[in-house]
Design an enzyme around this catalytic site. Structure first.
Site, PDB file in Angstrom:
ATOM      1  N   ASP A 106     -11.098  -0.641   6.119  1.00 26.59           N
ATOM      2  CA  ASP A 106     -12.177  -0.489   6.775  1.00 26.59           C
ATOM      3  C   ASP A 106     -12.517  -2.015   7.515  1.00 26.59           C
ATOM      4  OD1 ASP A 106     -12.019  -3.476   4.774  1.00 26.59           O
ATOM      5  OD2 ASP A 106     -12.179  -1.671   3.076  1.00 26.59           O
ATOM      6  N   HIS A 121      -2.628   1.445   6.582  1.00 29.13           N
ATOM      7  CA  HIS A 121      -2.890   3.007   7.033  1.00 29.13           C
ATOM      8  C   HIS A 121      -3.501   3.136   7.987  1.00 29.13           C
ATOM      9  CE1 HIS A 121      -2.279   3.795   2.565  1.00 29.13           C
ATOM     10  NE2 HIS A 121      -1.199   4.051   2.807  1.00 29.13           N
ATOM     11  N   CYS A 149      -8.948  11.584  25.678  1.00 31.99           N
ATOM     12  CA  CYS A 149      -9.008  10.231  25.715  1.00 31.99           C
ATOM     13  C   CYS A 149      -8.112  10.184  27.174  1.00 31.99           C
ATOM     14  CB  CYS A 149      -6.841   9.977  25.537  1.00 31.99           C
ATOM     15  SG  CYS A 149      -5.969   8.692  26.093  1.00 31.99           S
ATOM     16  N   GLY A 189      -6.607  -4.910  -7.287  1.00 31.16           N
ATOM     17  CA  GLY A 189      -7.296  -3.852  -7.146  1.00 31.16           C
ATOM     18  C   GLY A 189      -6.782  -2.755  -6.735  1.00 31.16           C
ATOM     19  N   THR A 190      -5.287  -2.478  -7.110  1.00 34.09           N
ATOM     20  CA  THR A 190      -4.928  -1.518  -6.937  1.00 34.09           C
ATOM     21  C   THR A 190      -4.125  -0.881  -7.656  1.00 34.09           C
ATOM     22  OG1 THR A 190      -2.608  -0.438  -5.493  1.00 34.09           O
ATOM     23  CG2 THR A 190      -2.037  -3.004  -5.424  1.00 34.09           C
ATOM     24  N   ASN A 215      -6.783  -6.945 -11.650  1.00 37.79           N
ATOM     25  CA  ASN A 215      -7.020  -5.705 -11.538  1.00 37.79           C
ATOM     26  C   ASN A 215      -8.194  -5.477 -12.577  1.00 37.79           C
ATOM     27  OD1 ASN A 215      -7.550  -2.717 -11.141  1.00 37.79           O
ATOM     28  ND2 ASN A 215      -5.489  -2.619 -10.191  1.00 37.79           N
ATOM     29  N   GLU A 217      -8.387  -3.121 -15.128  1.00 41.87           N
ATOM     30  CA  GLU A 217      -7.506  -1.814 -15.797  1.00 41.87           C
ATOM     31  C   GLU A 217      -6.084  -2.520 -15.719  1.00 41.87           C
ATOM     32  OE1 GLU A 217      -9.797  -0.231 -17.800  1.00 41.87           O
ATOM     33  OE2 GLU A 217     -11.659  -0.251 -16.932  1.00 41.87           O
TER      34      GLU A 217
END
Length: 265
Positions: A106, A121, A149, A189-190, A215, A217
């Site tokens: 993002d 990524h 392009c 967060g991963t 995190n 969890e």
């Protein structure tokens, strides 16, 4: 919510010269960006995102894939970085050697002010061509979707890593090298289940780094972590910066901006 930061964690971080941070979808989710695997909505509810984010899907129906990513860009543009992003900027400014490795596409880390960073990524805001990989900032107006392009006339695509594609070698090499050399490795967060990023916490541990997990969890990283701080990144990271005694310039600026925007609405 009060966040308890252990004294030995604070002491370890303050002594560290080299810190590597890995962030994942949990950081972006706090900005209101749906995670990749969350259910689609509206027109896109009928599609499995894992079947759209592939080179094969683009070859079959480039317009469909292009428009899906255009929809995802709109979702991201409605959101903004949260306090976790800004806290990482303050950590970077206070740490001698700091590398942020993100799995998110993002661009919120850039918007918040992070600079020494690897986007494993890619970035959904960037565009490249399908055949040659030319980075493209603009193209002539056309009714064709996707556009082509300007250099090679290949169809344009988002500059992200699709399923079946490898992470750019230079980025992966830099991530592995920095991880081997760091004294502190933070996973935020991963769950680190997506390869090759999933190798990084284990590589850091084997090299002798101390592992901090943030995190809500428990994850597979929890088994490796020296400290697991339970809570959202937007809550825990600002508390960590303050506990370390570091300047909170980016955090305070973000809070002031939120206050000003609240007065304007």
């Amino acid at each position: 919510m009060a966040v308890d930061i252990p004294d030995d964690l604070i002491e370890t971080y303050r002594k560290a010269e080299r810190v590597v941070v890995l962030t994942g979808a949990g950081v972006s989710a706090e900005s209101g960006v749906p995670t990749f695997r969350e259910a689609q909505s509206g027109l896109w509810a009928q599609y499995d995102p894992r079947e759209l984010a592939t080179p094969q899907a683009f070859v079959r129906n480039p317009r469909l894939v292009w428009e899906w990513y255009a929809w995802r860009r709109e979702l991201i543009q409605r959101a903004r970085p949260n306090l976790a992003h800004y806290a990482l900027v303050d950590l970077e400014q206070a740490t001698p050697h700091f590398l942020l490795i993100t799995q998110n596409i993002d661009g919120f880390h850039w918007l918040a002010g992070s600079r020494d960073m690897l986007e494993l990524h890619g970035n959904i805001a960037r565009t490249k061509c399908f055949d040659e990989g030319h980075r493209v900032d603009g193209w002539p107006q056309s009714d064709e979707i996707p556009p082509r392009c300007p250099r090679c006339r290949s169809l344009l695509r988002p500059d992200v890593v699709w399923f079946g594609e490898g992470i750019p070698e230079h980025a992966l090499r830099a991530a592995f090298e920095a991880t081997r050399q760091c004294q502190v490795f933070m996973a935020i967060g991963t769950s680190a289940v997506v390869q090759p990023a999933a190798q990084l916490p284990l590589l850091a541990k084997r090299a002798g780094a101390r592992i901090i997990e943030i995190n809500p969890e428990q994850t597979a990283i929890s088994l490796l972590a020296d400290w697991s701080l339970r809570g959202s990144a937007a809550q825990v990271l600002p508390a960590l910066v303050r506990a370390l005694g570091f300047p909170t310039t980016a955090i305070d600026g973000a809070r002031q901006s939120e206050t000003a925007q609240g007065r304007d609405t």
